[in-house]
Design a protein around this motif. Sequence first.
Motif: not given
Length: 139
Positions: A80-82, A108-109, A117-119
């Motif tokens: 779900y996060a993706r 989100y990032y 996908g966190g950045s």
Amino acid sequence: MMPLVLATCIAGGVQASPTQALSSLEAVTNMYEAGNYDETIALLTDAVVTEPDNAAYHHLLAKSYGRSAQQVSWLKAIEYARKTRTHLEIAVKLEANNLVYLDDLMDYYLEAPVFLGGSKRKADEIATRISQLRQLSQI
């Protein structure tokens, strides 16, 4: 519960007038706000297939996946996060100057782990973009 006509307009690909589409989005938003994330996800998953260029549908779908991720098993939460990230990125791609969408993607990032996908770099880029848009709106 959403009236069947509105659900059909969203999920069934029925061509709706702008007023019907707005009513449908409002009804689905109400479902989301009531915590009916599974129903919201089901309707919006079909809706984004029917109207892939509707940024509002992608944004609300992303938010629904994000909220639902907090209530499911760890493995399902990863999926779900993706999906949350994917639909937020689509919403921003479709409406690059929407401050709400940009802000949610930036959050989100910042909050997601790297493997989802966190950045911080991407969050900083969006923060710069938000700042530029706010400055332009003041001119």
